[in-house]
Structures are given as structure tokens and as C-alpha cells.
Design an enzyme around this catalytic site. Structure first.
Site, PDB file in Angstrom:
ATOM      1  N   GLU A  46       6.441   1.147 -10.723  1.00 28.82           N
ATOM      2  CA  GLU A  46       5.612   0.182 -10.007  1.00 28.82           C
ATOM      3  C   GLU A  46       5.992  -1.240 -10.436  1.00 28.82           C
ATOM      4  O   GLU A  46       6.322  -1.484 -11.597  1.00 28.82           O
ATOM      5  CB  GLU A  46       4.138   0.436 -10.333  1.00 28.82           C
ATOM      6  CG  GLU A  46       3.177  -0.473  -9.583  1.00 28.82           C
ATOM      7  CD  GLU A  46       1.724  -0.255  -9.981  1.00 28.82           C
ATOM      8  OE1 GLU A  46       0.841  -0.553  -9.169  1.00 28.82           O
ATOM      9  OE2 GLU A  46       1.473   0.220 -11.118  1.00 28.82           O
ATOM     10  N   LYS A 119      -0.352   1.583  -1.725  1.00 30.42           N
ATOM     11  CA  LYS A 119      -1.278   2.037  -2.766  1.00 30.42           C
ATOM     12  C   LYS A 119      -2.718   2.042  -2.251  1.00 30.42           C
ATOM     13  O   LYS A 119      -3.223   1.035  -1.758  1.00 30.42           O
ATOM     14  CB  LYS A 119      -1.147   1.124  -3.982  1.00 30.42           C
ATOM     15  CG  LYS A 119      -1.943   1.565  -5.201  1.00 30.42           C
ATOM     16  CD  LYS A 119      -1.666   0.622  -6.366  1.00 30.42           C
ATOM     17  CE  LYS A 119      -2.361   1.066  -7.638  1.00 30.42           C
ATOM     18  NZ  LYS A 119      -2.062   0.168  -8.776  1.00 30.42           N
ATOM     19  N   CYS A 159       0.304   4.603  -9.742  1.00 29.15           N
ATOM     20  CA  CYS A 159      -0.497   4.177 -10.884  1.00 29.15           C
ATOM     21  C   CYS A 159      -1.958   4.634 -10.857  1.00 29.15           C
ATOM     22  O   CYS A 159      -2.252   5.786 -11.132  1.00 29.15           O
ATOM     23  CB  CYS A 159      -0.390   2.660 -11.030  1.00 29.15           C
ATOM     24  SG  CYS A 159      -0.718   2.047 -12.710  1.00 29.15           S
TER      25      CYS A 159
END
Length: 271
Positions: A46, A119, A159
């Protein structure tokens, strides 16, 4: 697409800073290293092109969905090395002028874009002087994304997504989950490996996690520990800290063996 019984994969670990050109040069070095070692897919972490103390910096380099210098870099690397490249995450255009989508873009070994994922879950954390609020500069995505690869179906996550198991269930039956991350040192030390192994065990698939790992020029410290985990939850390879490459194989026979001996996916009652 030809399905391979064993597919070599790799996760690149970085310590990205505020210089995009330097970060891309380091990403190229790690992609080349993984390819030279036989990997057929490499995942970058990321924020691989930029980690800056100025959170608005990512807005200034955001790219259109149709392409841009960072996406061109990824496509070119995939073509030249003839491997699949998972572009950890990079800032793409958002509806809001002052925000970005934190997006993973995937290219196949011909340099063709096969998927992209925005995301879904935006990180927020406060502990003493340590605080993060991704929603200040990032616009959340709204779609679960999978794609087909030589190892079978692959799910994509970034994440903070790791803390939401319902996302991974929504992917359906996958052979590989890729998670790209810049986990903080504080939260990573507490939860990173536990959550990654849980996602592998409950979905009976491989998990490839590529992370930022070290002290960045801004002083921020990320946890690292990029790793490959098998469907039984065993950690096959791990790099605790610093730049480098984690390698291993996605073995379709191993997936079948685990699912046959403990058919938990078939035993689900709540869907």
C-alpha cells in the site's frame, strides 16, 4: 486461461518516502528481484509510490482511471518481466476534488489491466500522540473485487480491510487473497499476523501480504512482516522489516487437501 497447479508468487516490502521517482525505482528493483527468483506474480505494498508527512501530497499526484505515469510504470514492469504485477495502492481520482481513491491496480503478464480495487474501509486510530484519519483525504470504495489468475480466483484487499472478515466472505471461494498494507507499528505488533492467519484459515486459501516495513523519512514507523500463509494457517515465509522480497508457491493441490480434510466452507450455515 491455463491453470497452474503450482504458481510462484512474491510480496515486495518497501519503506516508501515522499519522492515518487525514488519509490518507483525501488519498486522496479524489487519487481526485478522477484522475477529473477521465479515469481509469476509480485504484489507491491500500500502507498508504494508515496508516503509523505503532507497528507495532501497524494491528492496532487492522483491519476485518472484511464491511466497515468504510475499506472504506466506498473504495466511496463509487468510486460518487461512477464509477470503479474499488483500495484499495492496508488492515488486515483475521486468524486471529491480534494480527495483520492486508494486503489490497487492489477496487470497481467502482458501488461494488460485486469482489475482495480478501491479500498473499502478507511483507517482511523487515536492513541496518545499517534493518530490517523484516512477519511480526511481518501474517499471509500464500494465494490468487492476478485479476478481470475493462473492459480484460480484471487481476492483483493488493502490494509484496514483485514479487520472486516465479512469482506473476505463476500469474495466467494478464492484460492488466494492479496492484502497490501502500511500497517502502523503499534497495530501491527498487536494484530497483524493473527488477523492474516485467521483470514487464511477461515477461507482455506493462501494469503499474500505485502507491507511497508520500517522507519520512513517522515518518522512514521510501519510494521512490515510481509508474508505468505497457506490454507492451514502456516506462515511459509516472512520478512520482519526492511526492503526485500518474500516468496513462495500457491499450490492448488494443498488447497484441495485442506478443504477435503476439513470441509468448513461446505459446512457454512450462515451466508
Amino acid at each position: 486461461m491455463t491453470m497452474n497447479p503450482v504458481w510462484p508468487v512474491a510480496a515486495a516490502q518497501m519503506i516508501s518516502g515522499p519522492d515518487v521517482e525514488a519509490n518507483l525505482k525501488e519498486a522496479e528493483r524489487l519487481i526485478a528481484e522477484a522475477a529473477d527468483q521465479g515469481a509469476r506474480l509480485v504484489a507491491l505494498p500500500e502507498y508504494f509510490p508515496l508516503i509523505s508527512p503532507d497528507e495532501s501530497a497524494k491528492v496532487r499526484i492522483r491519476e485518472l482511471r484511464t491511466g497515468g505515469p504510475i499506472q504506466n510504470f506498473l504495466a511496463d514492469a509487468a510486460r518487461r518481466h512477464r509477470i503479474w504485477v499488483v500495484g499495492g495502492s496508488l492515488p486515483l481520482e475521486a468524486e471529491a476534488a480534494d480527495k483520492v481513491r486508494n486503489t490497487t491496480v492489477i496487470f497481467d503478464d502482458q501488461g494488460r489491466r485486469v482489475a482495480s480495487y478501491d479500498k473499502l474501509h478507511l483507517f482511523g486510530f487515536v492513541k496518545g500522540n499517534e493518530r490517523y484519519d484516512e477519511s480526511a483525504t481518501i474517499e471509500a470504495g464500494n465494490e468487492v473485487v476478485t479476478f481470475e489468475a493462473p492459480c484460480g480466483r484471487v481476492g483483493v484487499s488493502i490494509c484496514y480491510d483485514l479487520r472486516f472478515p465479512e469482506l473476505f466472505r463476500a469474495m466467494g471461494e478464492v484460492n488466494l487473497i492479496i492484502l497490501t498494507a502500511a500497517f502502523t507499528y503499534t497495530t501491527g505488533r498487536a494484530h497483524w499476523e493473527t488477523l492474516l492467519r485467521a483470514r487464511a484459515i477461515e477461507n482455506q486459501c493462501y494469503v499474500l501480504a505485502s507491507a511497508q516495513g520500517g522507519v520512513h523519512p517522515s518518522g512514521r514507523r510501519t510494521w512490515g512482516h510481509s508474508m505468505l500463509i497457506d490454507p492451514w494457517g502456516d506462515v511459509l515465509s516472512c520478512l520482519p522489516e526492511g526492503p526485500g522480497v518474500v516468496r513462495g508457491n500457491v499450490d492448488r493441490n494443498r488447497i484441495a487437501e485442506v478443504r477435503a480434510s476439513l470441509p468448513a466452507l461446505e459446512h457454512r450455515r450462515v451466508k
